[in-house]
Design a protein around this motif. Structure first.
Motif, PDB file in Angstrom:
ATOM      1  N   LEU A   1       0.848  -1.179   0.000  1.00 39.49           N
ATOM      2  CA  LEU A   1       0.000   0.000   0.000  1.00 39.49           C
ATOM      3  C   LEU A   1       0.891   1.238   0.000  1.00 39.49           C
ATOM      4  O   LEU A   1       1.749   1.397   0.868  1.00 39.49           O
ATOM      5  CB  LEU A   1      -0.898  -0.007   1.236  1.00 39.49           C
ATOM      6  CG  LEU A   1      -1.913   1.123   1.378  1.00 39.49           C
ATOM      7  CD1 LEU A   1      -2.874   1.139   0.199  1.00 39.49           C
ATOM      8  CD2 LEU A   1      -2.685   0.966   2.675  1.00 39.49           C
ATOM      9  N   VAL A   2       0.712   2.112  -0.991  1.00 37.81           N
ATOM     10  CA  VAL A   2       1.544   3.305  -1.136  1.00 37.81           C
ATOM     11  C   VAL A   2       0.693   4.552  -0.934  1.00 37.81           C
ATOM     12  O   VAL A   2      -0.373   4.696  -1.544  1.00 37.81           O
ATOM     13  CB  VAL A   2       2.210   3.349  -2.530  1.00 37.81           C
ATOM     14  CG1 VAL A   2       3.038   4.628  -2.676  1.00 37.81           C
ATOM     15  CG2 VAL A   2       3.090   2.122  -2.744  1.00 37.81           C
ATOM     16  N   ASN A   3       1.148   5.441  -0.074  1.00 39.44           N
ATOM     17  CA  ASN A   3       0.469   6.712   0.158  1.00 39.44           C
ATOM     18  C   ASN A   3       1.454   7.836  -0.138  1.00 39.44           C
ATOM     19  O   ASN A   3       2.595   7.811   0.323  1.00 39.44           O
ATOM     20  CB  ASN A   3      -0.007   6.802   1.617  1.00 39.44           C
ATOM     21  CG  ASN A   3      -0.865   8.048   1.832  1.00 39.44           C
ATOM     22  OD1 ASN A   3      -1.965   8.140   1.312  1.00 39.44           O
ATOM     23  ND2 ASN A   3      -0.359   8.988   2.613  1.00 39.44           N
ATOM     24  N   TYR A   4       1.021   8.822  -0.915  1.00 37.21           N
ATOM     25  CA  TYR A   4       1.907   9.917  -1.315  1.00 37.21           C
ATOM     26  C   TYR A   4       1.176  11.224  -1.100  1.00 37.21           C
ATOM     27  O   TYR A   4       0.021  11.381  -1.533  1.00 37.21           O
ATOM     28  CB  TYR A   4       2.291   9.766  -2.782  1.00 37.21           C
ATOM     29  CG  TYR A   4       3.202  10.859  -3.307  1.00 37.21           C
ATOM     30  CD1 TYR A   4       4.582  10.782  -3.145  1.00 37.21           C
ATOM     31  CD2 TYR A   4       2.674  11.961  -3.969  1.00 37.21           C
ATOM     32  CE1 TYR A   4       5.416  11.780  -3.633  1.00 37.21           C
ATOM     33  CE2 TYR A   4       3.500  12.961  -4.462  1.00 37.21           C
ATOM     34  CZ  TYR A   4       4.867  12.861  -4.292  1.00 37.21           C
ATOM     35  OH  TYR A   4       5.686  13.850  -4.772  1.00 37.21           O
ATOM     36  N   ILE A   5       1.808  12.164  -0.414  1.00 35.17           N
ATOM     37  CA  ILE A   5       1.185  13.468  -0.196  1.00 35.17           C
ATOM     38  C   ILE A   5       2.194  14.553  -0.533  1.00 35.17           C
ATOM     39  O   ILE A   5       3.355  14.489  -0.135  1.00 35.17           O
ATOM     40  CB  ILE A   5       0.654  13.610   1.245  1.00 35.17           C
ATOM     41  CG1 ILE A   5      -0.064  14.957   1.413  1.00 35.17           C
ATOM     42  CG2 ILE A   5       1.753  13.429   2.271  1.00 35.17           C
ATOM     43  CD1 ILE A   5      -0.873  15.048   2.691  1.00 35.17           C
ATOM     44  N   TYR A   6       1.751  15.537  -1.307  1.00 30.38           N
ATOM     45  CA  TYR A   6       2.620  16.606  -1.778  1.00 30.38           C
ATOM     46  C   TYR A   6       1.946  17.930  -1.473  1.00 30.38           C
ATOM     47  O   TYR A   6       0.781  18.129  -1.819  1.00 30.38           O
ATOM     48  CB  TYR A   6       2.856  16.471  -3.282  1.00 30.38           C
ATOM     49  CG  TYR A   6       3.710  17.553  -3.887  1.00 30.38           C
ATOM     50  CD1 TYR A   6       5.097  17.435  -3.902  1.00 30.38           C
ATOM     51  CD2 TYR A   6       3.141  18.690  -4.460  1.00 30.38           C
ATOM     52  CE1 TYR A   6       5.890  18.425  -4.468  1.00 30.38           C
ATOM     53  CE2 TYR A   6       3.922  19.679  -5.024  1.00 30.38           C
ATOM     54  CZ  TYR A   6       5.292  19.543  -5.034  1.00 30.38           C
ATOM     55  OH  TYR A   6       6.072  20.525  -5.577  1.00 30.38           O
TER      56      TYR A   6
ATOM     57  N   ARG B   1      -3.263 -10.135   1.560  1.00 30.28           N
ATOM     58  CA  ARG B   1      -3.127  -9.286   2.744  1.00 30.28           C
ATOM     59  C   ARG B   1      -2.068  -8.231   2.464  1.00 30.28           C
ATOM     60  O   ARG B   1      -1.262  -8.361   1.542  1.00 30.28           O
ATOM     61  CB  ARG B   1      -2.740 -10.108   3.978  1.00 30.28           C
ATOM     62  CG  ARG B   1      -1.389 -10.770   3.898  1.00 30.28           C
ATOM     63  CD  ARG B   1      -1.145 -11.666   5.104  1.00 30.28           C
ATOM     64  NE  ARG B   1       0.141 -12.347   5.032  1.00 30.28           N
ATOM     65  CZ  ARG B   1       1.270 -11.856   5.505  1.00 30.28           C
ATOM     66  NH1 ARG B   1       1.284 -10.667   6.092  1.00 30.28           N
ATOM     67  NH2 ARG B   1       2.396 -12.533   5.399  1.00 30.28           N
ATOM     68  N   VAL B   2      -2.061  -7.169   3.267  1.00 33.00           N
ATOM     69  CA  VAL B   2      -1.079  -6.101   3.109  1.00 33.00           C
ATOM     70  C   VAL B   2       0.194  -6.498   3.842  1.00 33.00           C
ATOM     71  O   VAL B   2       0.152  -6.869   5.014  1.00 33.00           O
ATOM     72  CB  VAL B   2      -1.612  -4.765   3.664  1.00 33.00           C
ATOM     73  CG1 VAL B   2      -0.521  -3.695   3.637  1.00 33.00           C
ATOM     74  CG2 VAL B   2      -2.821  -4.303   2.861  1.00 33.00           C
ATOM     75  N   SER B   3       1.320  -6.450   3.156  1.00 36.02           N
ATOM     76  CA  SER B   3       2.600  -6.800   3.785  1.00 36.02           C
ATOM     77  C   SER B   3       3.469  -5.571   4.032  1.00 36.02           C
ATOM     78  O   SER B   3       4.377  -5.607   4.855  1.00 36.02           O
ATOM     79  CB  SER B   3       3.365  -7.798   2.918  1.00 36.02           C
ATOM     80  OG  SER B   3       3.601  -7.240   1.634  1.00 36.02           O
ATOM     81  N   GLN B   4       3.190  -4.472   3.320  1.00 33.46           N
ATOM     82  CA  GLN B   4       4.030  -3.293   3.471  1.00 33.46           C
ATOM     83  C   GLN B   4       3.219  -2.035   3.187  1.00 33.46           C
ATOM     84  O   GLN B   4       2.381  -2.018   2.285  1.00 33.46           O
ATOM     85  CB  GLN B   4       5.228  -3.363   2.511  1.00 33.46           C
ATOM     86  CG  GLN B   4       6.250  -2.262   2.722  1.00 33.46           C
ATOM     87  CD  GLN B   4       7.429  -2.387   1.758  1.00 33.46           C
ATOM     88  OE1 GLN B   4       7.457  -3.291   0.926  1.00 33.46           O
ATOM     89  NE2 GLN B   4       8.384  -1.490   1.863  1.00 33.46           N
ATOM     90  N   VAL B   5       3.459  -0.994   3.978  1.00 32.09           N
ATOM     91  CA  VAL B   5       2.823   0.308   3.761  1.00 32.09           C
ATOM     92  C   VAL B   5       3.924   1.350   3.662  1.00 32.09           C
ATOM     93  O   VAL B   5       4.719   1.518   4.589  1.00 32.09           O
ATOM     94  CB  VAL B   5       1.852   0.678   4.904  1.00 32.09           C
ATOM     95  CG1 VAL B   5       1.191   2.018   4.616  1.00 32.09           C
ATOM     96  CG2 VAL B   5       0.797  -0.408   5.083  1.00 32.09           C
ATOM     97  N   VAL B   6       3.976   2.036   2.541  1.00 31.60           N
ATOM     98  CA  VAL B   6       5.004   3.048   2.304  1.00 31.60           C
ATOM     99  C   VAL B   6       4.337   4.408   2.202  1.00 31.60           C
ATOM    100  O   VAL B   6       3.356   4.583   1.474  1.00 31.60           O
ATOM    101  CB  VAL B   6       5.781   2.757   0.996  1.00 31.60           C
ATOM    102  CG1 VAL B   6       6.817   3.850   0.746  1.00 31.60           C
ATOM    103  CG2 VAL B   6       6.440   1.396   1.068  1.00 31.60           C
ATOM    104  N   HIS B   7       4.862   5.366   2.942  1.00 31.45           N
ATOM    105  CA  HIS B   7       4.342   6.728   2.883  1.00 31.45           C
ATOM    106  C   HIS B   7       5.472   7.669   2.487  1.00 31.45           C
ATOM    107  O   HIS B   7       6.542   7.646   3.077  1.00 31.45           O
ATOM    108  CB  HIS B   7       3.761   7.156   4.228  1.00 31.45           C
ATOM    109  CG  HIS B   7       3.491   8.641   4.287  1.00 31.45           C
ATOM    110  ND1 HIS B   7       2.491   9.227   3.543  1.00 31.45           N
ATOM    111  CD2 HIS B   7       4.106   9.643   4.951  1.00 31.45           C
ATOM    112  CE1 HIS B   7       2.503  10.536   3.770  1.00 31.45           C
ATOM    113  NE2 HIS B   7       3.473  10.815   4.612  1.00 31.45           N
TER     114      HIS B   7
END
Length: 240
Positions: free
Chosen positions: A3-8, A153-159
């Motif tokens: 799961l990748v979350n990006y905020i700018y 299932r989710v194994s990694q969350v990158v922000h």
């Protein structure tokens, strides 16, 4: 699944768009990293700015708010020399509320703020586990709406978070610019010069949620202490 979350966030304050900071007023100036070291940085400046202001004598810091024309505002917290550790230790909800409630419009003769760009990334599995989001990482996760089966299932969350503050960019700063000529009486001038490490909090005006919290220790270094509020992030991830 990853799961990748990006905020700018690009906060701009260009004079040509009716905002406080004019590109032509930016100048090179010293930013003091500590008592012995300094770097030359582009320093944005504006004269005769009326904006929310509070002087916290108890914690020895100055708080200035710049409101952006969208739905964001920024609190810039400027500790006195040698008081950064004390102010950082006071980052509690009650003090943040006190600062917000104590802000009053104030004329600032000169406001100088360095341009800076911050980029950082985090692995958030442990943070989300501490917030109580556990099932999605386990064999109990039900993400069958994505694949049609329950073996995902989710194994990694990158922000990744990026913060860019310069003269131009997004429509920013609802602070007003007022110029007056005083012919008599006492003149109390005020200059706020962000020429040493400071803190900042970017909040959503509608929800009052802090989406960025940053400590700017060196405006020339792109990797600094930049955080996103975990509660806000968890709400985003679970679709609230």
């Amino acid at each position: 699944m990853v799961l990748v979350n990006y905020i700018y966030f690009k906060g701009g304050c260009g004079h040509c768009l009716g905002m406080p900071f004019d590109l032509h007023d930016t100048f090179k100036s010293e930013f003091y990293l500590d008592e012995k070291r300094s770097v030359k940085v582009p320093m944005m400046t504006i004269k005769n700015l009326t904006t929310p202001y509070f002087r916290d004598e108890e914690l020895s810091c100055t708080v200035v708010e710049l409101k952006y024309s969208g739905n964001a505002s920024t609190l810039f917290i400027f500790p006195d020399q040698g008081r950064m550790q004390q102010v950082e230790a006071s980052f509690q909800p009650e003090n943040l509320r006190k600062w917000k409630d104590s802000l009053r419009p104030r004329m600032i003769d000169d406001l100088c703020l360095p341009k800076f760009f911050i980029s950082t990334d985090y692995s958030l599995e442990q943070v989300l586990l501490e917030l109580g989001i556990r099932e999605v990482f386990s064999t109990q996760a039900d993400l069958s709406a994505i694949t049609g089966t329950k073996d995902l299932r989710v194994s990694q969350v990158v922000h990744k978070a990026v913060l860019d503050v310069a003269e131009t960019g997004t429509e920013a700063a609802a602070a007003t610019r007022v110029k007056t000529n005083l012919r008599c009486g006492k003149i109390y001038s005020m200059t706020i010069y962000f020429n040493r490490p400071f803190l900042m909090i970017i909040s959503d005006i509608n929800t009052h949620i802090a989406v960025f919290m940053a400590k700017v220790t060196n405006p020339k270094a792109p990797f600094q202490e930049l955080e996103i509020e975990p509660v806000c992030l968890s709400a985003c991830l679970i679709g609230q």
